[in-house]
Design an enzyme around this catalytic site. Structure first.
Site, PDB file in Angstrom:
ATOM      1  N   GLY A  66      36.019  53.060  41.447  1.00 39.27           N
ATOM      2  CA  GLY A  66      35.500  54.352  40.991  1.00 39.27           C
ATOM      3  C   GLY A  66      34.622  54.186  39.770  1.00 39.27           C
ATOM      4  O   GLY A  66      34.630  53.134  39.118  1.00 39.27           O
ATOM      5  N   ASP A 124      41.366  44.659  34.370  1.00 40.42           N
ATOM      6  CA  ASP A 124      39.912  44.680  34.622  1.00 40.42           C
ATOM      7  C   ASP A 124      39.201  44.378  33.306  1.00 40.42           C
ATOM      8  O   ASP A 124      39.325  45.124  32.334  1.00 40.42           O
ATOM      9  CB  ASP A 124      39.495  46.052  35.158  1.00 40.42           C
ATOM     10  CG  ASP A 124      38.016  46.105  35.555  1.00 40.42           C
ATOM     11  OD1 ASP A 124      37.315  45.077  35.411  1.00 40.42           O
ATOM     12  OD2 ASP A 124      37.577  47.186  36.000  1.00 40.42           O
ATOM     13  N   LYS A 166      46.001  49.808  36.897  1.00 43.33           N
ATOM     14  CA  LYS A 166      45.054  48.801  36.393  1.00 43.33           C
ATOM     15  C   LYS A 166      44.807  49.062  34.918  1.00 43.33           C
ATOM     16  O   LYS A 166      44.548  50.198  34.527  1.00 43.33           O
ATOM     17  CB  LYS A 166      43.778  48.917  37.223  1.00 43.33           C
ATOM     18  CG  LYS A 166      42.513  48.390  36.606  1.00 43.33           C
ATOM     19  CD  LYS A 166      41.400  48.421  37.642  1.00 43.33           C
ATOM     20  CE  LYS A 166      40.099  48.939  37.063  1.00 43.33           C
ATOM     21  NZ  LYS A 166      39.035  49.055  38.075  1.00 43.33           N
ATOM     22  N   LYS A 222      32.318  49.443  45.498  1.00 40.58           N
ATOM     23  CA  LYS A 222      31.919  50.742  44.964  1.00 40.58           C
ATOM     24  C   LYS A 222      30.692  51.218  45.728  1.00 40.58           C
ATOM     25  O   LYS A 222      29.707  50.484  45.847  1.00 40.58           O
ATOM     26  CB  LYS A 222      31.591  50.629  43.473  1.00 40.58           C
ATOM     27  CG  LYS A 222      32.829  50.477  42.595  1.00 40.58           C
ATOM     28  CD  LYS A 222      32.482  50.429  41.127  1.00 40.58           C
ATOM     29  CE  LYS A 222      33.765  50.352  40.310  1.00 40.58           C
ATOM     30  NZ  LYS A 222      33.493  49.936  38.915  1.00 40.58           N
ATOM     31  N   LYS A 282      42.563  48.200  31.543  1.00 41.39           N
ATOM     32  CA  LYS A 282      41.329  47.603  31.029  1.00 41.39           C
ATOM     33  C   LYS A 282      41.720  46.598  29.948  1.00 41.39           C
ATOM     34  O   LYS A 282      42.635  46.858  29.143  1.00 41.39           O
ATOM     35  CB  LYS A 282      40.424  48.686  30.438  1.00 41.39           C
ATOM     36  CG  LYS A 282      39.859  49.639  31.481  1.00 41.39           C
ATOM     37  CD  LYS A 282      38.858  48.932  32.383  1.00 41.39           C
ATOM     38  CE  LYS A 282      38.148  49.910  33.302  1.00 41.39           C
ATOM     39  NZ  LYS A 282      37.202  49.231  34.207  1.00 41.39           N
ATOM     40  N   ASP A 298      34.005  42.931  40.973  1.00 36.53           N
ATOM     41  CA  ASP A 298      33.498  44.304  40.973  1.00 36.53           C
ATOM     42  C   ASP A 298      31.987  44.237  40.735  1.00 36.53           C
ATOM     43  O   ASP A 298      31.197  44.226  41.690  1.00 36.53           O
ATOM     44  CB  ASP A 298      34.244  45.105  39.887  1.00 36.53           C
ATOM     45  CG  ASP A 298      33.694  46.506  39.657  1.00 36.53           C
ATOM     46  OD1 ASP A 298      32.677  46.877  40.263  1.00 36.53           O
ATOM     47  OD2 ASP A 298      34.272  47.262  38.849  1.00 36.53           O
ATOM     48  N   GLU A 340      40.339  41.472  37.524  1.00 39.71           N
ATOM     49  CA  GLU A 340      39.055  41.980  38.000  1.00 39.71           C
ATOM     50  C   GLU A 340      37.925  41.596  37.049  1.00 39.71           C
ATOM     51  O   GLU A 340      38.011  41.819  35.847  1.00 39.71           O
ATOM     52  CB  GLU A 340      39.167  43.507  38.140  1.00 39.71           C
ATOM     53  CG  GLU A 340      37.948  44.196  38.716  1.00 39.71           C
ATOM     54  CD  GLU A 340      38.180  45.711  38.896  1.00 39.71           C
ATOM     55  OE1 GLU A 340      39.349  46.149  38.927  1.00 39.71           O
ATOM     56  OE2 GLU A 340      37.187  46.440  38.992  1.00 39.71           O
ATOM     57  N   SER A 396      43.115  53.639  37.013  1.00 36.76           N
ATOM     58  CA  SER A 396      42.545  52.754  36.015  1.00 36.76           C
ATOM     59  C   SER A 396      42.828  53.360  34.640  1.00 36.76           C
ATOM     60  O   SER A 396      42.456  54.504  34.388  1.00 36.76           O
ATOM     61  CB  SER A 396      41.041  52.641  36.260  1.00 36.76           C
ATOM     62  OG  SER A 396      40.425  51.896  35.245  1.00 36.76           O
TER      63      SER A 396
END
Ligand code: OSB
Ligand code: MG
Length: 369
Positions: free
Chosen positions: A290, A188, A161, A262, A163, A238, A213, A135
């Protein structure tokens, strides 16, 4: 399994680099660590609640109180035969799943150490090596974003991934796609968008992403279903996925075609396994997310990621990306093929570095039955 004592510690750890998401910047973390002791053995758990209640409702100082005043006393009062009994034992406390998971995961580690088996095998894991993604936080410039992605690809990660946040989405993602071509890429949003402003999300649909996400608020299953009906890219949930009921409803509504599980967010290994099985029965791939964990939490993530339904590379990355020094030895690492090998040692597969833990401990309490 009657516990002799439960120890809570709050430790402070500095991230190597600030990690920015749509909900804020994390620079250092206060982390609550739980150890559960019986018959001279210790099992370890890590609470994934961040310092502030910005990802979900939980935060480290709040988790401490719930653990000290409600969860640890309830566990100490019982004679548990199996860690799956932890969830019902703590069922009278509403929510606080990250705090509950900190104890539940410690009990799993303890049982695995007692049985002298690796935790991933005890959980029913079927692979001794897991595929890893990374990420990448929001970056101040496009150049620094491209540098970060290049570093992760060179390290071998199997999925990157990015952000995103409103105004920091289509252009940077397009730049990464243009520079690195056909890599496995996802984004995400950490719930930063609304259905009334979907334009960026619709544009991202043209970029061949593995998934988008959590674009909308955690409780917004209907709006996620609305988006999924308009785009080809799988929507991944998520923050929304807190229990079996929500995941069932999300799948029924077609609000998620991929699910991020998670451990903390769902309350521990028992719930994670049930949710993962339910998704895989429905044909929906899952992966392990995570929360910038230190070594104990990271090893618990690696253990559950070995469970068969976790079929996509997760956000379980090398501990050296986040921490100059970790609280476990050996520390979790990822090889050049983007794979983390799981240990054959008992429990989480590493020893906690008590000397270092003592040095970074800000407060500590020992509870007995
Ligand atoms: O949404 O997956 C998330 C980190 C903190 C809070 C939420 C998230 C994340 C990450 C990092 O994406 C995952 C990791 O490397 O631990
Ligand atoms: Mg996320």
């Amino acid at each position: 399994m009657r516990l002799d004592r439960i120890e809570l510690r709050e430790i402070s750890m500095q991230l190597l680099e600030p990690f920015e998401t749509s909900f804020g910047v994390m620079r250092e973390r206060s982390i609550v660590i739980v150890s559960a002791e019986a018959d001279g053995l210790r099992g370890w758990g890590e609470c994934t609640a961040p310092d502030a209640p910005i990802f979900n409702e939980e935060f480290a100082a709040g988790a401490w109180l719930v653990l000290e005043q409600h969860l640890a006393p309830a566990i100490l009062a019982r004679d548990l035969t199996d860690p799956t009994e932890a969830a019902p034992t703590l069922g009278h406390v509403r929510g606080h799943r990250m705090a509950k998971a900190a104890i539940e995961t410690a009990l799993w580690d303890l049982l695995a150490r007692k049985a002298e088996v690796p935790l991933w095998r005890l959980l029913g894991g079927e692979r001794a090596a897991i595929a890893c993604g990374v990420s990448v936080g929001l970056k101040p410039t496009e150049v620094s974003l491209l540098e970060s992605v290049e570093r992760e690809l060179d390290a071998g990660y199997q999925r990157v991934k990015l952000k995103i946040a409103p105004g920091r989405d289509v252009a940077p993602v397009r730049a990464v796609r243009a520079r690195f071509g056909d890599i496995a890429l996802s984004v995400d949003a950490n719930a930063a968008y609304t259905r009334s402003e979907p334009r960026a999300l619709l544009e991202l649909d043209a970029l061949g992403l593995v998934m988008i996400e959590q674009p909308f608020a955690p409780g917004d299953l209907l709006d996620h279903a609305w988006l999924q009906s308009r785009i080809q890219t799988p929507v991944c949930l998520d923050e929304s996925i807190v229990d079996e009921r929500t995941v069932r409803q999300a799948l029924e509504l077609d609000a998620a075609r991929i699910v991020n599980i998670k451990l903390g967010r769902v309350g521990g290994h028992g719930a994670a396994r049930r949710i993962a099985r339910r998704c895989s029965d429905a044909g929906t791939p899952v992966w392990c997310g995570g929360m910038l964990e230190a070594g104990i939490g990271r090893l618990h993530n690696a253990a559950i990621a070995s469970f068969a339904p976790f079929s996509l590379p997760g956000d379980v990355s090398d501990s050296r990306r986040y921490w100059a020094r970790d609280i476990v030895s050996p520390r979790p690492t990822v090889g050049p093929d983007g794979v983390m090998q799981l240990s054959e040692s008992a429990g989480i597969g590493a020893e906690v570095d008590i000397e270092y833990l003592d040095r970074i401990t800000r407060r500590r309490v020992v509870l007995t039955s």
